[in-house]
Design a protein around this motif. Structure first.
Motif, short mmCIF file in Angstrom:
data_model
loop_
_atom_site.label_atom_id
_atom_site.label_comp_id
_atom_site.label_asym_id
_atom_site.label_seq_id
_atom_site.Cartn_x
_atom_site.Cartn_y
_atom_site.Cartn_z
N GLU A 156 34.40 0.11 35.16
CA GLU A 156 35.57 0.51 33.53
C GLU A 156 34.96 -0.23 32.32
O GLU A 156 36.09 0.18 31.54
CB GLU A 156 36.95 0.13 33.51
N ASN A 157 33.53 -0.56 32.36
CA ASN A 157 32.92 -1.48 31.13
C ASN A 157 34.19 -2.79 30.50
O ASN A 157 34.02 -2.61 29.16
CB ASN A 157 32.51 -0.14 29.86
N LEU A 158 34.65 -2.99 31.73
CA LEU A 158 35.85 -3.69 31.07
C LEU A 158 34.85 -5.54 30.97
O LEU A 158 34.25 -5.00 32.26
CB LEU A 158 36.92 -4.43 31.78
N ARG A 159 35.19 -5.60 29.81
CA ARG A 159 33.50 -7.34 29.62
C ARG A 159 34.83 -8.78 30.23
O ARG A 159 35.46 -8.94 29.32
CB ARG A 159 32.90 -7.80 27.90
N PRO A 160 34.21 -8.92 31.09
CA PRO A 160 34.91 -10.03 31.79
C PRO A 160 34.61 -11.72 30.75
O PRO A 160 33.56 -11.23 30.01
CB PRO A 160 33.62 -10.34 32.78
N ASP A 161 34.87 -12.44 30.88
CA ASP A 161 35.03 -13.93 29.66
C ASP A 161 34.23 -14.61 31.50
O ASP A 161 33.68 -14.33 32.17
CB ASP A 161 36.06 -13.98 29.58
N ASN A 162 33.42 -16.24 30.43
CA ASN A 162 32.99 -17.22 31.64
C ASN A 162 33.80 -17.06 32.58
O ASN A 162 33.54 -17.71 34.19
CB ASN A 162 32.79 -17.90 30.50
N TYR A 163 35.49 -17.73 32.79
CA TYR A 163 36.02 -18.27 33.23
C TYR A 163 36.16 -16.58 34.42
O TYR A 163 35.94 -16.67 35.43
CB TYR A 163 37.56 -18.34 32.77
N THR A 164 36.37 -15.72 34.43
CA THR A 164 35.95 -14.41 35.23
C THR A 164 34.94 -14.72 36.02
O THR A 164 34.84 -14.58 37.36
CB THR A 164 36.81 -13.05 34.50
N ILE A 165 33.28 -14.76 35.45
CA ILE A 165 32.44 -15.13 35.97
C ILE A 165 32.36 -16.16 36.51
O ILE A 165 31.81 -15.94 38.34
CB ILE A 165 31.70 -15.09 35.36
N SER A 166 32.84 -17.16 36.93
CA SER A 166 33.06 -18.46 37.17
C SER A 166 33.48 -18.04 38.64
O SER A 166 33.47 -18.59 39.27
CB SER A 166 33.31 -19.52 37.16
N VAL A 167 35.33 -17.64 38.31
CA VAL A 167 36.12 -17.26 39.36
C VAL A 167 35.02 -16.71 40.74
O VAL A 167 35.44 -16.38 42.00
CB VAL A 167 37.14 -16.39 39.15
N VAL A 168 33.92 -15.05 40.70
CA VAL A 168 33.64 -14.26 40.78
C VAL A 168 32.17 -15.71 41.53
O VAL A 168 31.85 -14.78 43.13
CB VAL A 168 33.13 -13.44 40.02
N VAL A 169 31.94 -16.32 41.33
CA VAL A 169 30.57 -16.56 41.70
C VAL A 169 31.01 -17.78 42.58
O VAL A 169 30.43 -18.29 43.49
CB VAL A 169 30.22 -17.82 40.27
N SER A 170 32.47 -18.57 41.84
CA SER A 170 32.65 -19.19 43.13
C SER A 170 33.13 -18.77 44.95
O SER A 170 33.38 -18.92 45.83
CB SER A 170 34.06 -20.24 42.95
N VAL A 171 33.27 -17.16 44.46
CA VAL A 171 33.97 -16.33 45.99
C VAL A 171 32.37 -15.85 46.45
O VAL A 171 32.71 -15.83 47.34
CB VAL A 171 34.59 -15.03 45.03
N CYS A 172 31.15 -15.77 45.66
CA CYS A 172 30.48 -15.39 46.49
C CYS A 172 30.07 -16.95 47.27
O CYS A 172 29.36 -17.10 47.93
CB CYS A 172 29.24 -15.14 45.09
N ALA A 173 30.08 -17.66 46.56
CA ALA A 173 29.82 -19.39 46.76
C ALA A 173 30.39 -19.41 48.34
O ALA A 173 29.81 -19.81 49.69
CB ALA A 173 30.06 -20.55 45.90
N LYS A 174 31.81 -19.00 48.41
CA LYS A 174 32.53 -19.38 49.67
C LYS A 174 31.80 -18.06 50.53
O LYS A 174 32.16 -17.96 52.11
CB LYS A 174 33.94 -18.62 49.70
N LEU A 175 31.84 -17.14 49.99
CA LEU A 175 31.33 -15.94 51.58
C LEU A 175 29.55 -16.21 51.48
O LEU A 175 29.36 -15.39 52.61
CB LEU A 175 31.40 -14.48 50.69
N THR A 176 28.58 -17.38 50.75
CA THR A 176 27.34 -17.08 51.18
C THR A 176 27.09 -16.24 50.84
O THR A 176 25.62 -15.45 51.39
CB THR A 176 27.38 -18.48 52.10
N SER A 177 27.64 -15.17 49.97
CA SER A 177 26.98 -13.58 49.62
C SER A 177 25.67 -14.37 48.92
O SER A 177 26.31 -13.82 47.22
CB SER A 177 27.95 -12.83 49.34
N LEU A 178 24.74 -14.33 48.82
CA LEU A 178 24.00 -15.08 47.65
C LEU A 178 23.36 -13.45 46.95
O LEU A 178 23.14 -13.47 45.52
CB LEU A 178 21.91 -15.05 48.08
N GLY A 179 23.04 -12.25 47.52
CA GLY A 179 22.53 -11.27 47.04
C GLY A 179 23.59 -11.08 46.06
O GLY A 179 23.01 -10.28 45.06
N ILE A 180 24.83 -10.95 45.92
CA ILE A 180 26.68 -10.24 44.56
C ILE A 180 26.29 -11.58 43.83
O ILE A 180 26.47 -10.83 42.93
CB ILE A 180 27.48 -10.46 45.80
N GLY A 181 25.87 -12.57 44.09
CA GLY A 181 25.55 -14.24 43.45
C GLY A 181 24.73 -13.60 42.27
O GLY A 181 24.99 -13.97 41.40
#
Length: 98
Positions: free
Chosen positions: A24-49
């Motif tokens: 939807e072209n909504l710009r995430p902020d630093n906090y949103t990106i950090s949470v998504v990156v933390s989710v990738c860490a929990k899932l050990t999803s390197l590709g998505i990260g």
């Protein structure tokens, strides 16, 4: 919502919502990106990260202390120590956590 999904152990839902947000072209902020990156860490999803890292870079998100530390954590948990070290190396500000 992304944080709520992450805290409720519904990591896949958090990633889907983030994907919808980007579509939807909504710009995430630093906090949103950090949470998504933390989710990738929990899932050990390197590709998505790595995709999230690239998107953050392309849209001009500044890697502050919080976000840089999240990237380091994600790369470490995914076994990519050299990538974690690279992020650490370019950090302007570091603390005990990073």
């Amino acid at each position: 919502m992304i944080v709520g999904y992450s805290q409720s152990r519904r990591e896949v839902n958090a990633l889907v919502l983030f994907n919808d947000m980007m579509a939807e072209n909504l710009r995430p902020d630093n906090y949103t990106i950090s949470v998504v990156v933390s989710v990738c860490a929990k899932l050990t999803s390197l590709g998505i990260g790595k995709v999230v890292h690239g998107k953050a870079f392309r849209i001009g998100i500044e890697c502050d202390l919080l976000l840089s530390t999240a990237f380091i954590d994600m790369y470490n948990k995914c076994g990519e120590i050299l990538d974690a070290w690279s992020v650490f190396g370019v950090m302007r500000v570091r603390n005990v956590v990073s």
